[in-house]
Enzyme design. Structure first.
Site, mmCIF file in Angstrom:
data_model
loop_
_atom_site.group_PDB
_atom_site.id
_atom_site.type_symbol
_atom_site.label_atom_id
_atom_site.label_comp_id
_atom_site.label_asym_id
_atom_site.label_seq_id
_atom_site.Cartn_x
_atom_site.Cartn_y
_atom_site.Cartn_z
ATOM 1 N N SER A 119 0.809 -1.224 0.000
ATOM 2 C CA SER A 119 0.000 0.000 0.000
ATOM 3 C C SER A 119 0.842 1.273 0.000
ATOM 4 O O SER A 119 0.348 2.334 -0.377
ATOM 5 C CB SER A 119 -0.931 0.012 1.213
ATOM 6 O OG SER A 119 -0.187 -0.109 2.403
ATOM 7 N N ASP B 203 -3.751 8.336 7.519
ATOM 8 C CA ASP B 203 -4.670 7.490 8.292
ATOM 9 C C ASP B 203 -3.859 6.914 9.453
ATOM 10 O O ASP B 203 -2.809 7.468 9.793
ATOM 11 C CB ASP B 203 -5.359 6.440 7.399
ATOM 12 C CG ASP B 203 -4.371 5.481 6.742
ATOM 13 O OD1 ASP B 203 -3.216 5.389 7.209
ATOM 14 O OD2 ASP B 203 -4.763 4.817 5.760
ATOM 15 N N HIS C 272 -0.764 4.772 7.247
ATOM 16 C CA HIS C 272 0.008 5.286 6.114
ATOM 17 C C HIS C 272 0.438 6.736 6.298
ATOM 18 O O HIS C 272 -0.352 7.557 6.786
ATOM 19 C CB HIS C 272 -0.826 5.148 4.832
ATOM 20 C CG HIS C 272 -1.268 3.746 4.584
ATOM 21 N ND1 HIS C 272 -2.536 3.310 4.884
ATOM 22 C CD2 HIS C 272 -0.599 2.673 4.101
ATOM 23 C CE1 HIS C 272 -2.637 2.025 4.585
ATOM 24 N NE2 HIS C 272 -1.475 1.608 4.118
#
Ligand SMILES: *[C@@H]1O[C@H](CO)[C@@H](O)[C@H](O)[C@H]1NC(C)=O
Ligand SMILES: *[C@@H]1O[C@H](CO)[C@@H](O)[C@H](O)[C@H]1NC(C)=O
Length: 363
Positions: free
Chosen positions: A42, A323, A326
């Site tokens: 990610s 978040d 991340h």
């Protein structure tokens, strides 16, 4: 994925950043590399998970709030670290996601990254479909076959591909979405942290050799951040707001072994150059630039991702995290700059910086 708290960046860094990041600064220059291929999770995913049946996707608001076209699947508010590295290398366009190549030129690079993916096939599977490293390399194989056709033969393709950069930033999910989830995955009962890191590095090593066979010569291998300091980890473990040191220790073992692998390959794999990026190093003399280092900017779900459609914090550039897992785009920019230019942070890259790797001659 770092939680640097005291050592921060200097004004110097910002001035440099301002120059590097302005398109005008790069204007008229030819790119420092012709191509970049990305193998990751990610931290680099730019849309590969969008159409997969998985919870690990970020193609909704407020992700992408600072990205020109909005939510794309990037797990941050704006650009990812590899987007910024591309800009620093004066590459004209973003590297397109494998899942949506459109009419983009595969000879300029492809991004195979998949949110929640790991080195092990099973890592992240509890969230749904993901594309593990092994499959990302298989996908690269199909791209290489196309390039061989386009260029009219294997030797021409090899001559071309050896000048590209191969950016590999993976392993976090083998911990976060595997080893650190004993209720779902048995790995922590089978291996101690030392053994587990060893098993991961063995597989990683085989995967890099496979990339070598597919023509890769210039590798950027990125170590793990301090996984025990992610806001999501701290919240879940209720450790009085403190980092979970056992998780930091486990991820450090992996990074140390990865660094050793870089040294081993540099002595052994013919006509290649590997560099290691230390995700927990940073400039030493510095003043705080990120004032919020341990709280997310958006409102988060129990899994650490942003709740859809809520307005995030306005001071996003002050936050390390967007978040609860991340980094913010501002932090990604800092990460890109410190790994690109060793004059800013000599201890971040080993043995040379990304800028030097781009220029490094390969026989
Ligand atoms: C992992 O998945 C790949 C396909 O993506 C497969 O070829 C390989 O055998 C799998 N490895 C294991 C250990 O299951
Ligand atoms: C990365 O840098 C930090 C800070 O300088 C250091 O403590 C750590 O050992 C380094 N990690 C590796 C794998 O070299």
């Amino acid at each position: 994925m770092t939680c640097l708290t005291e050592k921060w960046l200097i004004l110097h860094l910002f001035l440099l950043a301002a120059c590097y990041m302005q398109r005008s600064c790069a204007h008229g220059e030819s790119p420092q590399v012709k191509c970049i291929y990305v193998f990751s999770d990610s931290i680099s995913d730019n849309g590969n998970n969008n159409n997969l049946d998985t919870q690990a996707k970020a193609n909704y608001n407020p992700y992408g709030i600072d990205f020109p076209s909005g939510a794309t699947g990037r797990f941050t508010n704006g650009l990812t670290t590899i987007d910024y590295i591309g800009e620093l290398l004066e590459v004209e366009d973003f590297i397109p996601p494998f899942a949506n190549l459109g009419d983009s030129d595969i000879r300029k690079g492809v991004n195979y990254a998949s949110g929640a993916a790991g080195i092990r096939n099973e890592s992240g599977k509890q969230l749904g479909d993901i594309i593990p490293l092994r499959q990302q390399i298989k996908n690269h194989k199909t791209i290489v076959s196309k390039i061989i056709k386009e260029l009219g033969g294997e030797s021409k393709a090899k001559e071309y591909l050896k000048k590209c950069l191969y950016y590999v930033n993976i392993g976090s999910n083998d911990y976060l979405n595997n080893y650190f989830m004993p209720k779902i995955y048995p790995t922590s009962r089978i291996y101690n942290p030392e053994q587990y890191a060893e098993v991961l590095i063995k597989q990683y090593s085989l995967d890099m050799k496979e990339l070598y066979i597919l023509g890769a010569r210039k590798y950027i291998l990125v170590g793990l951040g301090l996984l025990g300091c992610l806001p999501n980890t701290i919240a879940k473990n209720g450790n009085n707001g403190l980092c979970v040191e056992s998780q930091n220790a486990a991820s450090l073992i992996f990074s140390e072994k990865l660094r050793s692998l870089v040294d081993k390959f540099n002595g052994k794999l013919h006509d290649s150059k590997f560099i290691f990026v230390n995700s927990t190093a940073g400039p030493v003399e510095s003043t705080p630039a990120f004032t919020v280092t341990n709280a997310p900017c958006c409102q988060t779900r129990p899994d650490g991702m942003c709740v859809p459609d809520l307005i995030p914090c306005p001071n996003r550039d002050d936050h390390v995290f967007y978040d609860a897992i991340h980094p913010s785009a501002a932090f990604n920019k800092y990460t890109a700059l410190t790994s690109y230019d060793s004059s800013i942070s000599p201890e971040t890259t080993h043995p040379i910086s990304i800028k030097e790797l781009a220029q490094y001659p390969i026989n």
